[in-house]
Design an enzyme around this catalytic site. Structure first.
Site, PDB file in Angstrom:
ATOM      1  N   HIS A 269      36.220  38.194  45.048  1.00 36.18           N
ATOM      2  CA  HIS A 269      37.215  38.498  44.010  1.00 36.18           C
ATOM      3  C   HIS A 269      37.008  37.587  42.802  1.00 36.18           C
ATOM      4  CE1 HIS A 269      41.292  39.464  42.384  1.00 36.18           C
ATOM      5  NE2 HIS A 269      41.224  38.209  41.963  1.00 36.18           N
ATOM      6  N   GLU A 270      36.837  36.297  43.035  1.00 35.50           N
ATOM      7  CA  GLU A 270      36.663  35.363  41.920  1.00 35.50           C
ATOM      8  C   GLU A 270      35.334  35.583  41.199  1.00 35.50           C
ATOM      9  OE1 GLU A 270      39.135  33.879  40.894  1.00 35.50           O
ATOM     10  OE2 GLU A 270      40.394  34.170  42.651  1.00 35.50           O
TER      11      GLU A 270
ATOM     12  N   HIS B   7      35.660  38.341  38.706  1.00 34.19           N
ATOM     13  CA  HIS B   7      36.185  37.945  37.396  1.00 34.19           C
ATOM     14  C   HIS B   7      35.050  37.444  36.505  1.00 34.19           C
ATOM     15  CE1 HIS B   7      40.415  38.548  37.917  1.00 34.19           C
ATOM     16  NE2 HIS B   7      40.507  37.758  38.973  1.00 34.19           N
TER      17      HIS B   7
ATOM     18  N   GLU C 176      43.026  42.044  37.408  1.00 40.75           N
ATOM     19  CA  GLU C 176      43.144  41.638  38.808  1.00 40.75           C
ATOM     20  C   GLU C 176      42.804  42.807  39.725  1.00 40.75           C
ATOM     21  OE1 GLU C 176      43.650  38.735  40.339  1.00 40.75           O
ATOM     22  OE2 GLU C 176      43.529  37.800  38.360  1.00 40.75           O
TER      23      GLU C 176
END
Length: 302
Positions: A146-147, A150, A225
């Protein structure tokens, strides 16, 4: 109804572009309202407001990793400090094609993580000690993916663009409202015989524009997100890992000690007390909503 990460990515990208377009329309509306209400007396304020916002936000953008480390109390570590964590990050880097980011630890029992950096070559991922203790390998891999999403989606750049626009709108509206109290500029419009209804409408726009800009900025953050969740599944092909990680976060009510509005949008889960933040101003979609989408991905396949 089953969904897959590609459909989620496409939908969230479309919504992001739409929200950015609305930001542009709001900016134009504020400029039009300012010139309508005050005439040419605001022409010199507009570049000042935009210039100050550009300098402050883009200065922060280029030094984002250092600033965030300071604001969150994160400490950068080396591979020898936590070989297992670095190994997991390297796996996601190979899957995503991204370079290895810098890694940091936040001494905090609240489980959370965030990413920052102006581009993949200057990225940094940080983890609280709480998240490293609370999650198993698959869950932590989902968080890392997930990070890294980004980073891959240049969300620091998108956030900087949104913050610049919102800051310019707020600063311009503030300057103009101060001019109103001082009485400058409005006299010219009265003498010029402008439509009173148009002047009232312009005044209302100038009052409400900063709030609208904040709402749009929060909405863009929520879309990014959701996009990061979908991109994480693309990297790992394992929606269950991230879904389980979000369930761990959902079950924990601990609040990050060094949380602030300035960095809240960076975390995988908002580090602020959710009960004190309106959903409209929230930087993250509800965890229950994100979990439900990931569960649908599990059922529908990748």
């Amino acid at each position: 109804m089953s969904v897959n990460f590609r459909a989620q990515q496409a939908a969230n990208k479309r919504k992001t572009f739409m929200l950015l377009a609305l930001f542009g329309a709001l900016t134009w509306l504020v400029l039009f309202a300012a010139l309508t209400y005050f005439g040419q007396s605001t022409s010199s304020i507009i570049p000042i407001a935009v210039g100050i916002s550009l300098i402050s936000v883009w200065g922060s953008y280029y030094s984002s990793d250092k600033l965030v480390l300071t604001m969150t109390g994160a400490r950068q570590i080396q591979e020898s400090d936590n070989p297992k964590l670095f190994g997991l990050i390297q796996e996601v880097c190979i899957a995503s094609g991204l370079p290895m980011p810098k890694v940091a630890i936040v001494e905090d029992r609240a489980p959370n993580a965030f990413a920052t950096g102006r581009n993949p070559e200057h990225a940094l991922i940080a983890f609280t000690t709480g998240i490293l203790e609370a999650m198993d390998r698959d869950e932590l891999q989902g968080v890392i993916a997930h990070e890294m999403s980004h980073v891959a989606n240049r969300d620091t750049l998108v956030s900087a663009a949104a913050a610049t626009t919102a800051g310019a709108i707020a600063m311009l509206s503030d300057f103009i409202m101060r001019m109103l109290w001082w009485g400058g500029g409005r006299r010219d419009n009265r003498e010029g015989g402008n439509n009173p209804l148009m002047l009232i409408a312009s005044f209302i726009v100038l009052i409400l524009a900063p709030v609208a800009a904040m709402l749009l900025q929060a909405a863009i953050s929520r879309r990014r997100e959701a996009l990061a969740d979908a991109t994480a599944v693309q990297f790992t092909r394992n929606p269950a890992g991230l879904r389980s990680a979000l369930e761990v976060l959902q079950a924990d009510s601990t609040v990050v000690r060094h949380a602030s509005n300035a960095v809240a949008h960076l975390y995988i889960e908002s580090p602020l007390d959710s009960s004190s933040v309106s959903k409209l101003f929230s930087t993250h979609p509800p965890l229950a909503e994100r979990i439900a989408i990931l569960r649908q991905m599990e059922q529908g396949g990748n």
